[in-house]
Design a protein around this motif. Structure first.
Motif, mmCIF file in Angstrom:
data_model
loop_
_atom_site.group_PDB
_atom_site.id
_atom_site.type_symbol
_atom_site.label_atom_id
_atom_site.label_comp_id
_atom_site.label_asym_id
_atom_site.label_seq_id
_atom_site.Cartn_x
_atom_site.Cartn_y
_atom_site.Cartn_z
ATOM 1 N N ARG A 1 -19.192 -1.487 29.085
ATOM 2 C CA ARG A 1 -20.098 -2.624 28.921
ATOM 3 C C ARG A 1 -20.464 -3.308 30.241
ATOM 4 N NH1 ARG A 1 -15.119 -3.737 26.999
ATOM 5 N NH2 ARG A 1 -13.962 -5.560 27.742
ATOM 6 N N SER A 2 -19.691 -3.076 31.300
ATOM 7 C CA SER A 2 -19.980 -3.731 32.572
ATOM 8 C C SER A 2 -20.925 -2.928 33.465
ATOM 9 C CB SER A 2 -18.682 -3.994 33.333
ATOM 10 O OG SER A 2 -18.021 -2.773 33.624
ATOM 11 N N LEU A 3 -21.319 -1.718 33.048
ATOM 12 C CA LEU A 3 -22.220 -0.900 33.860
ATOM 13 C C LEU A 3 -23.652 -1.428 33.754
ATOM 14 C CD1 LEU A 3 -20.921 2.730 33.209
ATOM 15 C CD2 LEU A 3 -20.447 1.207 35.140
ATOM 16 N N LEU A 4 -24.246 -1.744 34.897
ATOM 17 C CA LEU A 4 -25.567 -2.361 34.932
ATOM 18 C C LEU A 4 -26.653 -1.335 35.196
ATOM 19 C CD1 LEU A 4 -24.745 -5.518 37.094
ATOM 20 C CD2 LEU A 4 -24.729 -5.315 34.599
ATOM 21 N N THR A 5 -27.850 -1.592 34.675
ATOM 22 C CA THR A 5 -29.016 -0.777 34.985
ATOM 23 C C THR A 5 -29.931 -1.472 35.985
ATOM 24 O OG1 THR A 5 -30.152 -1.678 33.042
ATOM 25 C CG2 THR A 5 -28.963 0.409 32.761
ATOM 26 N N VAL B 1 -24.973 -0.374 28.044
ATOM 27 C CA VAL B 1 -24.713 -0.568 26.619
ATOM 28 C C VAL B 1 -25.936 -1.149 25.911
ATOM 29 C CG1 VAL B 1 -23.292 -1.795 24.943
ATOM 30 C CG2 VAL B 1 -22.232 -0.775 26.944
ATOM 31 N N GLN B 2 -26.638 -2.085 26.538
ATOM 32 C CA GLN B 2 -27.856 -2.623 25.932
ATOM 33 C C GLN B 2 -28.898 -1.520 25.762
ATOM 34 O OE1 GLN B 2 -28.580 -6.107 24.861
ATOM 35 N NE2 GLN B 2 -29.912 -4.677 23.767
ATOM 36 N N SER B 3 -28.988 -0.626 26.745
ATOM 37 C CA SER B 3 -29.922 0.497 26.630
ATOM 38 C C SER B 3 -29.539 1.412 25.467
ATOM 39 C CB SER B 3 -29.937 1.304 27.929
ATOM 40 O OG SER B 3 -30.395 0.512 29.010
ATOM 41 N N MET B 4 -28.242 1.621 25.267
ATOM 42 C CA MET B 4 -27.771 2.430 24.143
ATOM 43 C C MET B 4 -28.132 1.770 22.820
ATOM 44 S SD MET B 4 -24.013 3.432 25.658
ATOM 45 C CE MET B 4 -23.402 3.915 24.039
ATOM 46 N N ILE B 5 -27.941 0.469 22.743
ATOM 47 C CA ILE B 5 -28.268 -0.257 21.515
ATOM 48 C C ILE B 5 -29.762 -0.189 21.235
ATOM 49 C CG2 ILE B 5 -28.311 -2.550 20.458
ATOM 50 C CD1 ILE B 5 -25.711 -3.129 22.056
ATOM 51 N N ASP B 6 -30.562 -0.396 22.290
ATOM 52 C CA ASP B 6 -32.018 -0.349 22.132
ATOM 53 C C ASP B 6 -32.486 1.024 21.661
ATOM 54 O OD1 ASP B 6 -32.080 -2.941 23.022
ATOM 55 O OD2 ASP B 6 -32.721 -2.442 25.057
ATOM 56 N N ALA B 7 -31.770 2.077 22.075
ATOM 57 C CA ALA B 7 -32.134 3.447 21.692
ATOM 58 C C ALA B 7 -31.590 3.845 20.326
ATOM 59 C CB ALA B 7 -31.644 4.430 22.751
ATOM 60 N N GLY B 8 -30.864 2.936 19.681
ATOM 61 C CA GLY B 8 -30.363 3.207 18.345
ATOM 62 C C GLY B 8 -29.025 3.892 18.284
ATOM 63 N N TYR B 9 -28.258 3.852 19.393
ATOM 64 C CA TYR B 9 -26.974 4.538 19.429
ATOM 65 C C TYR B 9 -25.795 3.605 19.147
ATOM 66 C CZ TYR B 9 -29.445 8.506 21.429
ATOM 67 O OH TYR B 9 -30.299 9.550 21.629
ATOM 68 N N GLY B 10 -26.029 2.541 18.463
ATOM 69 C CA GLY B 10 -24.942 1.643 18.106
ATOM 70 C C GLY B 10 -25.462 0.261 17.764
ATOM 71 N N THR C 1 -25.205 -4.092 17.781
ATOM 72 C CA THR C 1 -25.045 -5.112 18.813
ATOM 73 C C THR C 1 -23.577 -5.459 19.057
ATOM 74 O OG1 THR C 1 -25.373 -6.835 17.130
ATOM 75 C CG2 THR C 1 -27.313 -6.131 18.395
ATOM 76 N N ASP C 2 -22.688 -5.065 18.156
ATOM 77 C CA ASP C 2 -21.255 -5.322 18.363
ATOM 78 C C ASP C 2 -20.739 -4.628 19.622
ATOM 79 O OD1 ASP C 2 -21.234 -6.765 16.017
ATOM 80 O OD2 ASP C 2 -20.463 -5.114 14.796
ATOM 81 N N LEU C 3 -21.392 -3.537 20.027
ATOM 82 C CA LEU C 3 -20.948 -2.794 21.202
ATOM 83 C C LEU C 3 -21.029 -3.617 22.481
ATOM 84 C CD1 LEU C 3 -22.604 0.730 20.670
ATOM 85 C CD2 LEU C 3 -20.203 0.110 20.355
ATOM 86 N N ILE C 4 -21.887 -4.619 22.484
ATOM 87 C CA ILE C 4 -22.156 -5.349 23.722
ATOM 88 C C ILE C 4 -20.902 -6.026 24.268
ATOM 89 C CG2 ILE C 4 -22.788 -7.659 22.879
ATOM 90 C CD1 ILE C 4 -25.000 -5.575 25.192
ATOM 91 N N ARG C 5 -19.956 -6.348 23.382
ATOM 92 C CA ARG C 5 -18.727 -7.007 23.806
ATOM 93 C C ARG C 5 -17.485 -6.113 23.723
ATOM 94 N NH1 ARG C 5 -21.694 -11.397 21.542
ATOM 95 N NH2 ARG C 5 -21.723 -13.226 22.944
ATOM 96 N N THR C 6 -17.644 -4.885 23.233
ATOM 97 C CA THR C 6 -16.458 -4.054 23.002
ATOM 98 C C THR C 6 -16.491 -2.703 23.698
ATOM 99 O OG1 THR C 6 -17.426 -3.126 20.981
ATOM 100 C CG2 THR C 6 -16.082 -5.128 20.740
ATOM 101 N N HIS C 7 -17.642 -2.215 24.082
ATOM 102 C CA HIS C 7 -17.742 -0.867 24.642
ATOM 103 C C HIS C 7 -17.020 -0.802 25.988
ATOM 104 C CE1 HIS C 7 -19.499 2.862 26.158
ATOM 105 N NE2 HIS C 7 -19.870 3.125 24.913
ATOM 106 N N PRO C 8 -16.262 0.273 26.242
ATOM 107 C CA PRO C 8 -15.512 0.362 27.507
ATOM 108 C C PRO C 8 -16.401 0.394 28.751
ATOM 109 C CG PRO C 8 -15.401 2.424 26.265
ATOM 110 C CD PRO C 8 -15.964 1.404 25.348
#
Length: 272
Positions: free
Chosen positions: A161-165, A141-150, A152-159
């Motif tokens: 959000r627990s997938l790690l890089t 999710v952080q990678s998605m946010i950094d790429a402009g796909y959402g 910062t609210d996604l960090i706590r709500t995206h289904p």
């Protein structure tokens, strides 16, 4: 410069899970000090084994050479990764032990701090009563946010959000982020290390607000834990936090949570 005094508070609870797969610990001396939080995962109950091994490895290696630098922070995380990879060879089939890790190093004599992490366990720095810095998760999710796909609210709500890089013990590339050159620190600085089960329910505004109202580091953590217990539901994750309050040696008997007079710019995090 007088030697810094540090006060530690810690809290780790099982939440709605059957076992606590979070671990935390610290080692302090008159010179170098180390604090660490790890959040484990893996089949067959491997998560608690993983996080305990990570914490044990980091603290033992730092105690053997208590030097505060970004190179040491990277080495501690890499060593924990190597130890966990070796331990996985002796686990039952289907066990995929891995863990996040965040650590804080403080040189009390030089008045300097370094922090580093792998995964989505976080470090926060509060300076002059304000949030000055927080680590950036190694997560999808952080990678998605950094790429402009959402936002910062996604960090706590995206289904997802627990997938790690990046994580300690994963077979893929280990990504480690560190604070860079040692950061000058002084009386009044407050650090917090925590697992995702903590920060998911306590946002940064509440962290800062409760810090301003708290009479001690222990009270600060307990008040934040009450938010987790109120909002997380019955099947919430384990949640763990370590608070570190920096005082001058002259105020060693007093835990100071209020603002201090001098401010320095927090660093840009570097990744290796």
């Amino acid at each position: 410069m007088s030697k810094l005094d540090v006060h530690t508070a810690h809290l780790s609870r099982t939440g709605g899970r059957k076992r606590n797969e979070d671990s935390c610990g610290y080692w302090t001396s008159d010179a170098g000090c180390c604090w660490v939080v790890s959040d484990g995962a893996g089949g067959h109950g491997g998560g608690d084994v993983a996080s305990r091994l990570v914490v044990k490895t980091v603290l033992e290696r730092f105690a053997a050479n208590p030097v505060v630098s970004s190179e040491v922070a990277v080495s501690l995380l890499e060593t924990a990764h190597a130890e966990l990879m070796k331990a996985k060879e002796h686990q039952p089939a289907g066990t995929d032990m891995h863990a996040t890790c965040v650590l804080l190093l403080i040189d009390r004599e030089q008045g300097q701090a370094v922090w580093g992490h792998a995964g989505d366990s976080r470090a926060y720095l509060f300076r002059n009563g304000q949030l000055a810095y927080q680590t950036r998760d190694h997560s999808l999710v952080q990678s998605m946010i950094d790429a402009g796909y959402g936002s910062t609210d996604l960090i706590r709500t995206h289904p997802q959000r627990s997938l790690l890089t990046s994580a300690i013990g994963n077979a893929g590339e280990l990504v480690i982020s560190v604070s860079g050159d040692p950061v000058p620190t002084d009386a009044g600085d407050v650090f917090m290390l925590c697992s995702d089960g903590w920060w998911e329910y306590v946002d940064e505004a509440n962290m800062q607000r409760i810090l301003a109202e708290a009479s001690s580091a222990d009270a600060w953590l307990e008040s934040m834990a009450a938010i987790v217990e109120r909002d997380a539901g019955t099947d919430n994750d384990n949640y763990t936090a370590v608070g570190v309050v920096v005082n001058s040696a002259e105020s060693a008997t007093t835990v100071i949570l209020g603002p201090r007079s001098e401010q320095a710019e927090p660093p840009e995090e570097s990744t290796s």
